[in-house]
Design a protein around this motif. Structure first.
Motif, PDB file in Angstrom:
ATOM      1  N   GLY A   1     -13.125  -5.154   8.546  1.00  0.00           N
ATOM      2  CA  GLY A   1     -12.001  -5.851   7.936  1.00  0.00           C
ATOM      3  C   GLY A   1     -12.310  -6.159   6.491  1.00  0.00           C
ATOM      4  O   GLY A   1     -13.433  -6.544   6.146  1.00  0.00           O
ATOM      5  N   ALA A   2     -11.314  -5.982   5.613  1.00  0.00           N
ATOM      6  CA  ALA A   2     -11.520  -6.222   4.194  1.00  0.00           C
ATOM      7  C   ALA A   2     -11.750  -7.708   3.933  1.00  0.00           C
ATOM      8  O   ALA A   2     -11.114  -8.569   4.543  1.00  0.00           O
ATOM      9  N   SER A   3     -12.646  -7.994   3.013  1.00  0.00           N
ATOM     10  CA  SER A   3     -12.870  -9.378   2.609  1.00  0.00           C
ATOM     11  C   SER A   3     -11.670  -9.890   1.823  1.00  0.00           C
ATOM     12  O   SER A   3     -10.820  -9.106   1.360  1.00  0.00           O
ATOM     13  N   VAL A   4     -11.608 -11.184   1.659  1.00  0.00           N
ATOM     14  CA  VAL A   4     -10.532 -11.785   0.863  1.00  0.00           C
ATOM     15  C   VAL A   4     -10.531 -11.192  -0.542  1.00  0.00           C
ATOM     16  O   VAL A   4      -9.466 -10.939  -1.122  1.00  0.00           O
ATOM     17  N   GLN A   5     -11.713 -10.933  -1.084  1.00  0.00           N
ATOM     18  CA  GLN A   5     -11.814 -10.386  -2.433  1.00  0.00           C
ATOM     19  C   GLN A   5     -11.319  -8.938  -2.507  1.00  0.00           C
ATOM     20  O   GLN A   5     -10.686  -8.525  -3.497  1.00  0.00           O
ATOM     21  N   ASP A   6     -11.601  -8.150  -1.466  1.00  0.00           N
ATOM     22  CA  ASP A   6     -11.255  -6.727  -1.484  1.00  0.00           C
ATOM     23  C   ASP A   6      -9.839  -6.442  -0.990  1.00  0.00           C
ATOM     24  O   ASP A   6      -9.312  -5.348  -1.217  1.00  0.00           O
ATOM     25  N   TRP A   7      -9.253  -7.394  -0.292  1.00  0.00           N
ATOM     26  CA  TRP A   7      -7.947  -7.186   0.333  1.00  0.00           C
ATOM     27  C   TRP A   7      -6.857  -6.784  -0.664  1.00  0.00           C
ATOM     28  O   TRP A   7      -6.152  -5.789  -0.428  1.00  0.00           O
ATOM     29  N   PRO A   8      -6.656  -7.473  -1.773  1.00  0.00           N
ATOM     30  CA  PRO A   8      -5.558  -7.082  -2.670  1.00  0.00           C
ATOM     31  C   PRO A   8      -5.674  -5.649  -3.175  1.00  0.00           C
ATOM     32  O   PRO A   8      -4.665  -4.919  -3.242  1.00  0.00           O
ATOM     33  N   GLY A   9      -6.880  -5.213  -3.522  1.00  0.00           N
ATOM     34  CA  GLY A   9      -7.051  -3.856  -4.012  1.00  0.00           C
ATOM     35  C   GLY A   9      -6.759  -2.817  -2.942  1.00  0.00           C
ATOM     36  O   GLY A   9      -6.162  -1.766  -3.224  1.00  0.00           O
ATOM     37  N   LEU A  10      -7.183  -3.088  -1.721  1.00  0.00           N
ATOM     38  CA  LEU A  10      -6.901  -2.180  -0.612  1.00  0.00           C
ATOM     39  C   LEU A  10      -5.398  -2.073  -0.386  1.00  0.00           C
ATOM     40  O   LEU A  10      -4.850  -0.975  -0.214  1.00  0.00           O
ATOM     41  N   VAL A  11      -4.727  -3.222  -0.420  1.00  0.00           N
ATOM     42  CA  VAL A  11      -3.278  -3.224  -0.213  1.00  0.00           C
ATOM     43  C   VAL A  11      -2.573  -2.456  -1.329  1.00  0.00           C
ATOM     44  O   VAL A  11      -1.677  -1.635  -1.073  1.00  0.00           O
ATOM     45  N   ARG A  12      -2.963  -2.695  -2.574  1.00  0.00           N
ATOM     46  CA  ARG A  12      -2.312  -2.012  -3.691  1.00  0.00           C
ATOM     47  C   ARG A  12      -2.415  -0.496  -3.565  1.00  0.00           C
ATOM     48  O   ARG A  12      -1.436   0.226  -3.784  1.00  0.00           O
ATOM     49  N   ARG A  13      -3.591  -0.013  -3.183  1.00  0.00           N
ATOM     50  CA  ARG A  13      -3.759   1.441  -3.051  1.00  0.00           C
ATOM     51  C   ARG A  13      -2.914   1.972  -1.898  1.00  0.00           C
ATOM     52  O   ARG A  13      -2.325   3.067  -1.993  1.00  0.00           O
ATOM     53  N   ALA A  14      -2.836   1.223  -0.798  1.00  0.00           N
ATOM     54  CA  ALA A  14      -2.030   1.671   0.344  1.00  0.00           C
ATOM     55  C   ALA A  14      -0.543   1.661  -0.004  1.00  0.00           C
ATOM     56  O   ALA A  14       0.200   2.575   0.383  1.00  0.00           O
TER      57      ALA A  14
END
Length: 375
Positions: free
Chosen positions: A136-149
């Motif tokens: 699961g993505a960390s709180v820090q990595d979550w926005p970047g993962l979402v943006r790319r998706a």
């Protein structure tokens, strides 16, 4: 019992399993029901349990990894499949071609899926870590993962289907905190432009006792197999029936005098003249060695304690003066309706959980299925 020698069987009642799925689906409604068939369906056999789950009303199936999903596709199962644990060498191309939904926990996974997709448009579920501290993505990595998706979805390269996570089942307070973190993560994703058709968070425990965590789908695992996910209730208390019965037969008997030592270390000695019955089930078959001093098996309608240490291939029962013959049926665990121990009792004896008891039943224990329906 069987032409196998020695006889070891795990008898799987598919109607009990289907009934459990129906019970759970009713409890989760209007949320959909996904049934986990990971780890070879908790030791029950993945393909027959997958078919039975769908017959019982499940709308989709969860496996752990891509090879398991491909096995189900090869078996002719067309229902939605979800796989979420991936390594750098995972065959994402095969998964995409087989229409397997993919859980995504990191940007590298998303990029690997996009690189392997060909002309297909895979369906992905983005996972955020809400406190379990596994994938699961960390709180820090979550926005970047979402943006790319979101970008890939807009480009027609994938379907951004779901946001999901997993609860720790540590306490009500911990799970409520995790639920709040999940909702915060969804809000962050929506601010980034994500529009999720599906949210899923609850497994067996929260699916039964935490309605706020059900969202659009509940991923039921251990409860579907008739084992309680709770410490304060049995499967029977929840209206569930264990699907697996593990049984064997007496392989030999001998009459011994008082003070006779039994099994490795001679930690057990008979109190008086007694009959010993050898049963060909050992820790290689899933009998927890640590449970030996507390455990018992059912023989001829009566429970008898394990005498001495559990060995790799066998245990010994001290039956005293009770009649016993070679070939008599012995039950390690089952639904408990005939007086036999349950997997939950074995879990208590071994200081573990019922999930481990059923999942550790060894491969040389023959799986036999009852109440099959046409596929």
């Amino acid at each position: 019992m069987s032409a196998l020698s020695p006889a070891r069987r795990a008898v799987i009642d598919l109607e009990a399993f289907r009934s459990n799925v129906r019970t759970l689906a009713e409890a989760a409604a209007p949320a959909e029901t996904m049934i986990a068939v990971k780890a070879d369906a908790y030791g029950h056999g993945m393909v027959p349990m997958a078919r039975a789950a769908l017959q019982g009303g499940a709308t989709s199936l969860a496996v752990l990894d891509i090879p398991a999903a491909l096995t189900l596709r090869d078996a002719g199962i067309e229902a939605p499949l979800f796989a979420w644990l991936h390594g750098p060498d995972s065959d994402f191309a095969a998964a995409v071609a087989a229409r397997v939904d993919l859980g995504v926990s990191a940007l590298w996974q998303l990029e690997a899926i996009l690189a392997a997709r060909g002309s297909a448009r895979p369906r992905v579920h983005l996972k955020v870590d809400t406190g379990l501290s596994r994938n699961g993505a960390s709180v820090q990595d979550w926005p970047g993962l979402v943006r790319r998706a979101v970008e890939a979805d807009a480009a027609g390269e994938l379907h951004l289907h779901a946001a999901w996570s997993h609860l720790a089942d540590a306490s009500v307070e911990d799970d409520e905190a995790a639920l709040a973190r999940f909702l915060e993560a969804v809000a962050v994703a929506e601010d980034e432009g994500a529009r999720f058709p599906l949210l899923h968070l609850a497994a067996s425990s929260a699916g039964l006792r935490m309605p706020a965590a059900r969202f659009g789908m509940v991923r039921f695992g251990i409860a579907a197999y008739g084992i309680s996910p709770f410490d304060d209730a049995t499967g029977a208390d929840l209206g569930l029936v264990p699907a697996m019965t593990v049984e064997s037969e007496v392989a030999s008997i001998k009459r011994v005098p008082a003070g006779h030592g039994v099994s490795y270390g001679l930690t057990y000695r008979t109190e008086g003249e007694s009959t010993l019955a050898l049963v060909p089930l050992g820790y290689a078959d899933g009998v927890p060695r640590v449970a030996g001093p507390r455990a018992s098996l059912l023989l001829n309608g009566r429970r008898f304690p394990i005498a001495g240490r559990v060995a790799m291939d066998q245990v010994v029962l001290d039956v005293g003066d009770h009649p016993v013959a070679v070939g008599d049926r012995v039950v390690m665990f089952g639904p408990g309706t005939a007086g036999e121990p349950t997997a939950e009792e074995w879990a208590d004896w071994a200081k573990t959980i019922g999930d481990e008891i059923i999942a550790r039943v060894g491969h040389r224990v023959q799986r036999v299925y009852r109440n099959e329906l046409p596929s």
